[in-house]
Design a protein around this motif. Structure first.
Motif, PDB file in Angstrom:
ATOM      1  N   ALA A  48       0.770  -0.975  -0.467  1.00 14.37           N
ATOM      2  CA  ALA A  48       0.068  -0.229   0.393  1.00 14.37           C
ATOM      3  C   ALA A  48       0.981   1.315   0.133  1.00 14.37           C
ATOM      4  O   ALA A  48       0.381   2.364  -0.904  1.00 14.37           O
ATOM      5  N   LYS A  49       2.047   1.179   1.014  1.00  7.78           N
ATOM      6  CA  LYS A  49       2.794   2.701   0.794  1.00  7.78           C
ATOM      7  C   LYS A  49       3.375   1.888  -0.784  1.00  7.78           C
ATOM      8  O   LYS A  49       3.009   4.029  -1.382  1.00  7.78           O
ATOM      9  N   LYS A  50       3.933   1.813  -1.426  1.00 10.50           N
ATOM     10  CA  LYS A  50       4.784   1.919  -2.563  1.00 10.50           C
ATOM     11  C   LYS A  50       3.408   2.443  -3.223  1.00 10.50           C
ATOM     12  O   LYS A  50       3.802   3.293  -4.583  1.00 10.50           O
ATOM     13  N   ALA A  51       2.216   2.023  -3.396  1.00  6.50           N
ATOM     14  CA  ALA A  51       0.963   2.335  -4.773  1.00  6.50           C
ATOM     15  C   ALA A  51       0.704   3.943  -3.783  1.00  6.50           C
ATOM     16  O   ALA A  51       0.049   4.499  -4.792  1.00  6.50           O
ATOM     17  N   LEU A  52       0.681   4.202  -2.573  1.00  7.11           N
ATOM     18  CA  LEU A  52       0.872   5.728  -1.695  1.00  7.11           C
ATOM     19  C   LEU A  52       1.190   6.282  -3.149  1.00  7.11           C
ATOM     20  O   LEU A  52       1.365   7.509  -3.106  1.00  7.11           O
ATOM     21  N   GLU A  53       2.892   6.267  -2.779  1.00  9.00           N
ATOM     22  CA  GLU A  53       3.429   6.716  -3.166  1.00  9.00           C
ATOM     23  C   GLU A  53       3.965   7.507  -4.764  1.00  9.00           C
ATOM     24  O   GLU A  53       3.275   8.395  -5.519  1.00  9.00           O
ATOM     25  N   MET A  54       2.830   5.690  -5.769  1.00 10.21           N
ATOM     26  CA  MET A  54       2.601   6.573  -6.629  1.00 10.21           C
ATOM     27  C   MET A  54       1.879   7.523  -7.513  1.00 10.21           C
ATOM     28  O   MET A  54       2.166   7.537  -8.344  1.00 10.21           O
ATOM     29  N   ALA A  55       0.833   7.161  -6.661  1.00  7.00           N
ATOM     30  CA  ALA A  55      -0.844   8.346  -7.059  1.00  7.00           C
ATOM     31  C   ALA A  55      -0.015   9.255  -6.442  1.00  7.00           C
ATOM     32  O   ALA A  55      -1.015  10.492  -6.627  1.00  7.00           O
ATOM     33  N   GLN A  56       1.309  10.328  -5.343  1.00  4.92           N
ATOM     34  CA  GLN A  56       0.817  11.062  -4.600  1.00  4.92           C
ATOM     35  C   GLN A  56      -0.200  11.506  -4.098  1.00  4.92           C
ATOM     36  O   GLN A  56      -0.030  12.177  -4.262  1.00  4.92           O
ATOM     37  N   LEU A  57      -0.275  10.102  -3.037  1.00  5.37           N
ATOM     38  CA  LEU A  57      -1.282  10.700  -1.899  1.00  5.37           C
ATOM     39  C   LEU A  57      -1.074  10.182  -0.694  1.00  5.37           C
ATOM     40  O   LEU A  57       0.324   9.121  -0.286  1.00  5.37           O
ATOM     41  N   VAL A  60      -9.768   5.098  -3.290  1.00  8.92           N
ATOM     42  CA  VAL A  60      -9.839   4.506  -3.113  1.00  8.92           C
ATOM     43  C   VAL A  60      -8.827   3.021  -2.944  1.00  8.92           C
ATOM     44  O   VAL A  60      -8.237   2.743  -3.788  1.00  8.92           O
ATOM     45  N   LEU A  61      -8.280   2.431  -1.580  1.00  6.65           N
ATOM     46  CA  LEU A  61      -6.751   1.955  -2.000  1.00  6.65           C
ATOM     47  C   LEU A  61      -7.880   0.228  -1.378  1.00  6.65           C
ATOM     48  O   LEU A  61      -8.659   0.158  -0.860  1.00  6.65           O
ATOM     49  N   VAL A  62      -6.896  -0.560  -2.639  1.00  7.35           N
ATOM     50  CA  VAL A  62      -7.761  -1.600  -2.944  1.00  7.35           C
ATOM     51  C   VAL A  62      -6.422  -2.373  -2.764  1.00  7.35           C
ATOM     52  O   VAL A  62      -5.327  -2.259  -3.549  1.00  7.35           O
ATOM     53  N   GLY A  90       2.942 -19.275  -2.686  1.00  6.30           N
ATOM     54  CA  GLY A  90       3.136 -18.093  -1.844  1.00  6.30           C
ATOM     55  C   GLY A  90       2.868 -17.724  -0.816  1.00  6.30           C
ATOM     56  O   GLY A  90       1.612 -17.002  -1.050  1.00  6.30           O
ATOM     57  N   ASP A  91       3.516 -16.348  -0.134  1.00  6.31           N
ATOM     58  CA  ASP A  91       2.898 -15.704   0.232  1.00  6.31           C
ATOM     59  C   ASP A  91       3.674 -13.778  -0.402  1.00  6.31           C
ATOM     60  O   ASP A  91       4.112 -13.629  -1.468  1.00  6.31           O
ATOM     61  N   GLY A  92       2.054 -12.810  -0.075  1.00  5.34           N
ATOM     62  CA  GLY A  92       2.663 -11.403  -1.335  1.00  5.34           C
ATOM     63  C   GLY A  92       1.818 -10.597  -0.861  1.00  5.34           C
ATOM     64  O   GLY A  92       0.232 -11.163  -0.655  1.00  5.34           O
ATOM     65  N   ALA A  93       1.888  -9.678  -1.251  1.00  6.65           N
ATOM     66  CA  ALA A  93       0.295  -8.219  -1.187  1.00  6.65           C
ATOM     67  C   ALA A  93       0.311  -7.695  -2.604  1.00  6.65           C
ATOM     68  O   ALA A  93       1.967  -6.768  -2.790  1.00  6.65           O
ATOM     69  N   GLY A  94      -0.015  -6.676  -3.513  1.00  2.65           N
ATOM     70  CA  GLY A  94      -0.060  -5.757  -4.094  1.00  2.65           C
ATOM     71  C   GLY A  94      -1.324  -5.142  -3.595  1.00  2.65           C
ATOM     72  O   GLY A  94      -2.236  -5.523  -3.107  1.00  2.65           O
ATOM     73  N   ALA A  95      -1.170  -3.744  -4.480  1.00  2.24           N
ATOM     74  CA  ALA A  95      -1.844  -2.699  -4.223  1.00  2.24           C
ATOM     75  C   ALA A  95      -2.057  -2.183  -5.399  1.00  2.24           C
ATOM     76  O   ALA A  95      -1.676  -2.398  -6.069  1.00  2.24           O
ATOM     77  N   ALA A  96      -3.902  -1.106  -5.161  1.00  2.00           N
ATOM     78  CA  ALA A  96      -3.690  -0.214  -6.429  1.00  2.00           C
ATOM     79  C   ALA A  96      -4.798   0.886  -5.788  1.00  2.00           C
ATOM     80  O   ALA A  96      -5.165   0.674  -4.658  1.00  2.00           O
ATOM     81  N   VAL A  97      -4.562   2.018  -5.684  1.00  3.27           N
ATOM     82  CA  VAL A  97      -4.718   3.276  -5.832  1.00  3.27           C
ATOM     83  C   VAL A  97      -6.225   3.339  -6.718  1.00  3.27           C
ATOM     84  O   VAL A  97      -5.291   4.115  -7.925  1.00  3.27           O
ATOM     85  N   LEU A  98      -6.716   3.608  -6.262  1.00  4.33           N
ATOM     86  CA  LEU A  98      -9.169   4.467  -7.380  1.00  4.33           C
ATOM     87  C   LEU A  98      -8.563   5.925  -6.722  1.00  4.33           C
ATOM     88  O   LEU A  98      -9.410   5.774  -5.590  1.00  4.33           O
ATOM     89  N   THR A  99      -8.374   6.547  -7.806  1.00  4.92           N
ATOM     90  CA  THR A  99      -9.252   7.733  -7.082  1.00  4.92           C
ATOM     91  C   THR A  99     -10.980   7.662  -9.065  1.00  4.92           C
ATOM     92  O   THR A  99     -10.186   8.093  -9.915  1.00  4.92           O
TER      93      THR A  99
END
Length: 328
Positions: free
Chosen positions: A66-75, A144-146, A168-177
């Protein structure tokens, strides 16, 4: 003004412990279970997967993505007014507090926004994206953070070589606006509970005691057959809703479960594998995390570009399946 939901940021995270097929084969051999890199690759296309360290939960992986997605979204975190998290491996038994609420706290979101978990197993991220899209188009939410996040290594039976090598284990996120420009073009979701027994977590708790198995169960052949038959159909349904043809799809980002399922889907859609983002070889099946993980890889390495059309699709236990067509 017509409201659309647009993906403005993506992020992903894999725990540091990378386990190759050779590593896993050696670990299983010590338990008297035979497998090999050749056997695993030939049946799944998987070469490695990542396992979370002891004490690391789905929420911890989700926060990093989520932190990486927020950084890319500049939010900032407090710009988010809704958190939707897809997972089959929540932090707490029973699913409460929801892992989405845990992530909200760990990200420092203190604006009181709603946060909820979605359970559709490997289709979870597609279900969560669709939910976010509806909320944004209704005007109820703006950012919205997904997230899709899993620690499947906790529910794998390592005495069953047919399944333990896959996950395996992992996570992915996207920010929708909310946007005036088209983003999510069409979504289509399905479920059929009559197939619930071919991919499930059969254990139950009664009076504090586990009844049945705590490990996941999968009838691999039945899931394979069903998945191949459903994925191209739901992709075509989404295309029809958007008034588009498969030739207009720039990239397919499918659930990363098995390379043979992915190849079959591409073939049925009349698209080459050069139009598919493939990451299953590097992280295995990470359930709800696999689509956003692959999406983030494609965005960050420059293959997926603004303005391109991306088809995301998945199947999961339940049985659930769905597709989301997005203009980046």
């Amino acid at each position: 003004m017509t409201l659309h939901s647009k993906i403005v940021g993506t992020g992903s995270y894999l725990p540091p412990n990378r386990v190759t097929n050779h590593d896993l084969a050696a670990q299983l051999a010590a338990k008297g279970i035979e497998t090999s890199d050749e056997w695993i690759v030939s049946r799944s296309g998987i070469a490695a997967r990542h396992y979370a360290a002891e004490g690391v939960q789905s929420s911890d992986l989700a926060v990093e993505a989520a932190k990486k997605a927020l950084e890319m979204a500049q939010l900032s975190a407090n710009d988010i007014d809704l958190v939707i998290l897809a997972t089959s491996t929540p932090d707490f038994f029973g699913g409460f507090p929801s892992t989405a609420c845990v992530v909200q706290r760990k990200l420092g979101i203190d604006n009181g926004c709603p946060a909820l978990d979605v359970q559709a197993v490997c289709s979870g991220f597609v279900y969560a994206l669709t939910t976010a899209d509806k909320f944004i188009k209704s005007g109820a939410h703006k950012n919205v953070l997904v997230i899709g996040a899993e620690v499947f290594s906790r529910i794998i039976d390592f005495s069953d070589r047919t399944t333990c090598v896959l996950f395996g284990d992992g996570a992915g996120a996207a920010v929708l606006t909310a946007s005036e420009e088209p983003g999510i073009l069409a979504t289509k979701l399905h479920a059929d509970g009559s197939y619930g027994d071919i991919l499930c977590g059969p254990g139950r708790i009664s009076n504090g005691v586990l009844e049945g198995s705590a490990f996941m169960y999968m009838d691999g052949q039945a899931v394979f057959k069903l998945a191949v038959g459903l994925l191209d159909k739901v992709a075509n349904e989404a295309l029809e809703l958007a008034g588009m043809q498969s030739s207009e799809v720039d990239w397919i980002v499918p659930h990363q479960a098995n390379i043979r399922i992915m190849q079959g889907t591409a073939k049925k859609l009349g698209l080459g594998m050069d139009k598919m983002i493939v990451t299953v070889d590097q992280h295995g099946n990470t359930s709800a995390a696999s689509i956003p993980l692959a999406l983030d890889v494609g965005v960050r390495d420059g293959r997926i570009k603004p303005g391109q059309n991306v088809m995301m699709e998945g199947v999961g236990g339940g049985f659930t399946w769905g597709a989301v067509l997005v203009r980046m």
